[in-house]
Each structure stands twice: as C-alpha cells, then as structure tokens.
Motif scaffolding. Sequence first.
Motif, PDB file in Angstrom:
ATOM      1  N   VAL A  20       0.893  -1.171   0.057  1.00 20.81           N
ATOM      2  CA  VAL A  20      -0.035  -0.196  -0.144  1.00 20.81           C
ATOM      3  C   VAL A  20       0.881   1.420   0.127  1.00 20.81           C
ATOM      4  O   VAL A  20       1.509   1.511   0.946  1.00 20.81           O
ATOM      5  CB  VAL A  20      -0.719   0.024   1.254  1.00 20.81           C
ATOM      6  CG1 VAL A  20      -1.820   1.372   1.329  1.00 20.81           C
ATOM      7  CG2 VAL A  20      -1.768  -1.318   1.262  1.00 20.81           C
ATOM      8  N   MET A 173       0.176   1.912   9.627  1.00 17.96           N
ATOM      9  CA  MET A 173      -0.863   1.141   8.719  1.00 17.96           C
ATOM     10  C   MET A 173      -2.397   1.340   9.071  1.00 17.96           C
ATOM     11  O   MET A 173      -3.402   1.519   8.521  1.00 17.96           O
ATOM     12  CB  MET A 173      -0.570  -0.477   8.408  1.00 17.96           C
ATOM     13  CG  MET A 173       0.448  -0.517   7.242  1.00 17.96           C
ATOM     14  SD  MET A 173       0.222   0.353   5.934  1.00 17.96           S
ATOM     15  CE  MET A 173      -1.128  -0.984   5.316  1.00 17.96           C
ATOM     16  N   PRO A 174      -2.503   1.046  10.517  1.00 21.83           N
ATOM     17  CA  PRO A 174      -3.728   1.197  11.119  1.00 21.83           C
ATOM     18  C   PRO A 174      -4.445   2.539  11.000  1.00 21.83           C
ATOM     19  O   PRO A 174      -5.378   2.973  10.668  1.00 21.83           O
ATOM     20  CB  PRO A 174      -3.752   0.774  12.604  1.00 21.83           C
ATOM     21  CG  PRO A 174      -2.434  -0.355  12.544  1.00 21.83           C
ATOM     22  CD  PRO A 174      -1.651   0.333  11.581  1.00 21.83           C
ATOM     23  N   MET A 177      -5.386   3.334   7.341  1.00 23.50           N
ATOM     24  CA  MET A 177      -6.840   2.625   7.277  1.00 23.50           C
ATOM     25  C   MET A 177      -7.811   3.405   7.968  1.00 23.50           C
ATOM     26  O   MET A 177      -8.965   3.579   7.358  1.00 23.50           O
ATOM     27  CB  MET A 177      -6.692   1.068   7.638  1.00 23.50           C
ATOM     28  CG  MET A 177      -5.696   0.215   6.788  1.00 23.50           C
ATOM     29  SD  MET A 177      -5.941  -1.488   7.099  1.00 23.50           S
ATOM     30  CE  MET A 177      -4.815  -1.733   8.055  1.00 23.50           C
ATOM     31  N   LEU A 180      -8.494   6.654   5.907  1.00 22.90           N
ATOM     32  CA  LEU A 180      -9.315   6.311   4.641  1.00 22.90           C
ATOM     33  C   LEU A 180     -10.531   5.845   4.872  1.00 22.90           C
ATOM     34  O   LEU A 180     -11.604   6.214   4.017  1.00 22.90           O
ATOM     35  CB  LEU A 180      -8.361   5.220   3.845  1.00 22.90           C
ATOM     36  CG  LEU A 180      -7.244   5.894   2.818  1.00 22.90           C
ATOM     37  CD1 LEU A 180      -6.763   4.825   1.906  1.00 22.90           C
ATOM     38  CD2 LEU A 180      -7.880   6.880   1.948  1.00 22.90           C
ATOM     39  N   PHE A 181     -10.847   4.858   5.732  1.00 21.08           N
ATOM     40  CA  PHE A 181     -12.150   4.514   5.724  1.00 21.08           C
ATOM     41  C   PHE A 181     -13.205   5.532   6.536  1.00 21.08           C
ATOM     42  O   PHE A 181     -14.323   5.845   6.139  1.00 21.08           O
ATOM     43  CB  PHE A 181     -12.317   3.131   6.602  1.00 21.08           C
ATOM     44  CG  PHE A 181     -11.897   2.030   5.623  1.00 21.08           C
ATOM     45  CD1 PHE A 181     -12.560   1.451   4.890  1.00 21.08           C
ATOM     46  CD2 PHE A 181     -10.447   1.607   6.126  1.00 21.08           C
ATOM     47  CE1 PHE A 181     -12.406   0.308   4.456  1.00 21.08           C
ATOM     48  CE2 PHE A 181     -10.068   0.368   5.122  1.00 21.08           C
ATOM     49  CZ  PHE A 181     -10.813  -0.062   4.334  1.00 21.08           C
ATOM     50  N   MET A 254      -5.656  -6.476   1.178  1.00 19.62           N
ATOM     51  CA  MET A 254      -5.674  -5.118   1.784  1.00 19.62           C
ATOM     52  C   MET A 254      -5.196  -4.115   0.755  1.00 19.62           C
ATOM     53  O   MET A 254      -5.758  -3.081   0.518  1.00 19.62           O
ATOM     54  CB  MET A 254      -4.722  -4.989   3.024  1.00 19.62           C
ATOM     55  CG  MET A 254      -5.321  -5.425   4.184  1.00 19.62           C
ATOM     56  SD  MET A 254      -3.943  -6.087   5.301  1.00 19.62           S
ATOM     57  CE  MET A 254      -3.630  -4.190   5.776  1.00 19.62           C
ATOM     58  N   ASP A 255      -4.369  -4.451   0.002  1.00 22.07           N
ATOM     59  CA  ASP A 255      -3.996  -3.573  -1.191  1.00 22.07           C
ATOM     60  C   ASP A 255      -4.821  -3.260  -2.010  1.00 22.07           C
ATOM     61  O   ASP A 255      -4.861  -1.918  -2.345  1.00 22.07           O
ATOM     62  CB  ASP A 255      -2.543  -4.266  -1.798  1.00 22.07           C
ATOM     63  CG  ASP A 255      -1.934  -3.072  -2.626  1.00 22.07           C
ATOM     64  OD1 ASP A 255      -1.539  -2.364  -2.292  1.00 22.07           O
ATOM     65  OD2 ASP A 255      -1.959  -3.344  -4.117  1.00 22.07           O
ATOM     66  N   ILE A 258      -7.783  -0.966  -0.384  1.00 20.34           N
ATOM     67  CA  ILE A 258      -7.283   0.508  -0.158  1.00 20.34           C
ATOM     68  C   ILE A 258      -7.169   1.284  -1.385  1.00 20.34           C
ATOM     69  O   ILE A 258      -7.672   2.450  -1.389  1.00 20.34           O
ATOM     70  CB  ILE A 258      -5.984   0.435   0.550  1.00 20.34           C
ATOM     71  CG1 ILE A 258      -6.197  -0.211   2.165  1.00 20.34           C
ATOM     72  CG2 ILE A 258      -5.288   1.632   0.565  1.00 20.34           C
ATOM     73  CD1 ILE A 258      -5.156  -0.094   2.780  1.00 20.34           C
ATOM     74  N   ALA A 309      -2.534  10.364   5.190  1.00 22.91           N
ATOM     75  CA  ALA A 309      -2.619   9.103   4.728  1.00 22.91           C
ATOM     76  C   ALA A 309      -1.733   8.812   3.643  1.00 22.91           C
ATOM     77  O   ALA A 309      -0.714   7.790   3.688  1.00 22.91           O
ATOM     78  CB  ALA A 309      -4.094   8.794   4.174  1.00 22.91           C
TER      79      ALA A 309
END
Length: 448
Positions: A20, A173-174, A177, A180-181, A254-255, A258, A309
């Motif tokens: 990512v 990473m968390p 995410m 973005l979410f 995951m990649d 995202i 991000a």
Amino acid sequence: MKIQRFSKIGFVMAAAGSAVGLGNIWKFPYMTGEYGGGAFVLVYLVTIAFIGFSVMVAEMLIGALGRSDTVGSFEKLAPPGKKGWKYAGFMGFNGIIIMTFYSVVIGWIFYYLFTLTTGLPETTQEAKGIFEALVSNSPAVSIFFHTVAVIIVGYIVQRGIKSGIEKINLLLMPALMLILFGLLLYAFTLDGFKEAFSFMFEPKWDKLNSEAIVRAVGHSFFTLSLGMGAILTYAASLPKEANITKTALIVTFMDTLIALVAGLVIFSFLFQFGAQPQQGPGLVFISLPTILDNFGTLGIFFALLFFLALAFAGITSAISLVEPVVQYLIDRFDFTRTKAVVFISILYWIVGVAALLSYTKSYGDIFSVAQKPLFDILEYTTDSILLPLGGFLIAVFVGYILDKDRVASQLKKEMGNRLFTVWRFSIRYVAPIALVFMMLNLIGIIKL
Ligand code: TRP
C-alpha cells in the motif's frame, strides 16, 4: 548470517505497508481516471487475482525458503550448476532506482502537508500554479523536502526489522486505514458517491485500448511491490510457522481494498462538484485540493487527513524499497546497518536531486535525455522494464528451477491440491507469458 524475525502480525503489516503506497492512493486513482474507469479497474482486478497473487506467493516462498538477502536466497535455492540464478537477486537494486523519484514525490506530499493549513486553492488555475511553482520553479524547496523524506526513511531502516520496520508499520498502517475508511464514510453521504461508484465499477469497453491493458497489468505489479525483492527480503524474516498462502492473500486483499477505497473517496469528492476524472498525475495535487475548498474549513481538515494518509502510505513503502539493498550490503560486504543505510541514502538522494531538477524550468534541459526528463526515464524504466523482468524471473525460478517437491511440500498443505495445481499453472504459464508480452509491448517492439 543473522536475520531478525517479524512477528506474524508484524509481517502482514510490513508487507501490506510495502504494497500500500503512492501506487494505491496517488497513481491508481489518476490512472483509473485517465483510462476511463470501470474497464480499466476490471483488468486490474483480474490481473491481481490471476497473476499478482500467484507471483506474490512465489516471491514470498523464495524469501521464506532462502532466508537470506535477494542474491543469497536465489543462490542458496538454485540447484548445483544453476547458481548463475543468483544474478536474478540483483533485482533488489531496482528499489534504489524507484526510490530516486519515490522520495521526491513523498517530499511533495510533505510540502503539501505544511502549506495546506494556510488555506486551499480556490480555482484549478490557482492549484495548478501552486503545484507548478513547487515542481518547476522551486528546486530548493523540492530538494529540502526530498532530503527530509530520505532522512526519515533512512532513520527507520537503520533501526532494523523489529524496532524500525515492524514498529512503524504497526503504527502507520492502522492509522492510514482509519483515515481512509473515515473519509469513505463521509463520501457515502455525498451525491457524488453514486457517480464515483458507477465510474469505477461499470466497465465501458470502448475506453479499453491495448495501452490501458498493459498499464493495468504493469500497475498490478507495482502496487503489490512485486518483482524487485521487497517482499522476498521481508519474507526472509517471516516467522517460522507462518502460512505463506494466507499471508499473501491478506496482503493482496488489503492492497486492493485500499486502492478501491482511495479511488471511491477521490472520485466522490471530484464528482460532487462536477470535476473531471482525467487529470493525470496532478489529480490529487491539483484537482483534489481545489474541490475540497468547497467544504470551507472542513475541507482543510479533509485535505490534511488525505495527505497524511498519503505520507504514511509512501513512507511504509519506501522503507521496503531501501531494505533489500541494505540487507544485501550487510550480508555480503559486512557493512553495519548504519553504514549501509547512509551509503544507499546518499546514492539515491543524489540521483533523486537530478530527477527533481529534470522537472524544473532552469535545469530541465541538463537533466533530460532526448527531451525526456530524467524523472520520467527512471519511472518508465522501472515500471515498464525492470519490474516485469523481475516478476518474470521470479515466476520462472519458482515454476521451473526451484525443487518441485520443496515447493509442493510447503504450498500443498496450505492450499490443498486443487488450488496448488491452479497456482502452479499460473506461475509456469500465465504469469511468464503475460509478463513477456507486457515488456515487449511497453518497449514498443510489438503492439497488442
Ligand atoms: N507498492 C508500492 C506502491 O504501491 C511501491 C513499492 C514498494 C514497490 N515496494 C516496491 C513497487 C517494490 C515495486 C516493487 O506505491
């Protein structure tokens, strides 16, 4: 040689952190915009499922069985008489070439993070002006932020697998995410979301030309960090009991997720205010900030979150581009980690400066070859030639050279017989053929 081991979750996050990157949040959305949306996305998804995933498993396998740097792993696993395969391990050096321009772009992102707080551009014209002023007219500013990026990345890599790479990925990473979410949740409430969704998921076949196909295949490699030994090097530190197939599946998922989320967020914002999707590389640097200005102060907040991000994604990928060569220098030449990092960082810092100067008005000519800026040459060479070549070598090595029983004994218990047969077919036939076609096509020898 001593190689530190990741924890299980640490490895997943580090590999996902590598995958990512700018490729997902910056490149994927603008390419989707340029190549007309749905059909491009579909080709990208199909390639990921049928080629990308198989090669990811193969690359992880080389690292997990070889337990060494890129060159060492190939050398160790090649049967007697075929030790020349160790030269395939030099694919690790592609990472340094990618880093020359990757860290320049991370530098731009840092610059945006700094300046966004003072307000967003009101018109596209103004936004273009800001971006161009940075890229074409302010070499000193670009060099400064490129240097900051090099130092941050170098510092993390210097700390090593456990206390540098694993730790930063478990943190960033968390966070990435979450941001973005969060933005996606907000995008749901916009009218532009519906349009964004159909733009991305309703294929318009007339937009799909051979260039779009090749670019989609190439991008699926870039986005999964395949073909240069990044995943291989991380997998050399895979915890013993880890399940390669499952890990590759999670990372691939995951990649992809995202990239799709980033696309939906950006296009929802753009369509909400009637902006066009085909803006090219300036999409997130020019169109997005302008559009967000419509939200007033909230827009600045969104822009900051978005660029944060982007910065996180960039940093976690960058460390995976540097680590393979660092590991190689440590193993082969007995460099200390610090010495290896300093050496490599200086090297790509210099070329990076040349690359960023190739975009400036004053020095562009000096750093261009045949009218092509060095920046583009570096990107094109890695993207279109070296990565597919690396992917090809990995597929051929695992499909034909590596001891078949060894491959089977590791993967059959993870995949089951049927999936193993499919995987092996993909790695022996589908992936190598697709990759050769792609390279030839991109080099321009044949046209699909
Ligand atoms: N995958 C990253 C991205 O999407 C870039 C990257 C990191 C990469 N490591 C790599 C690409 C190794 C190819 C090979 O931005």
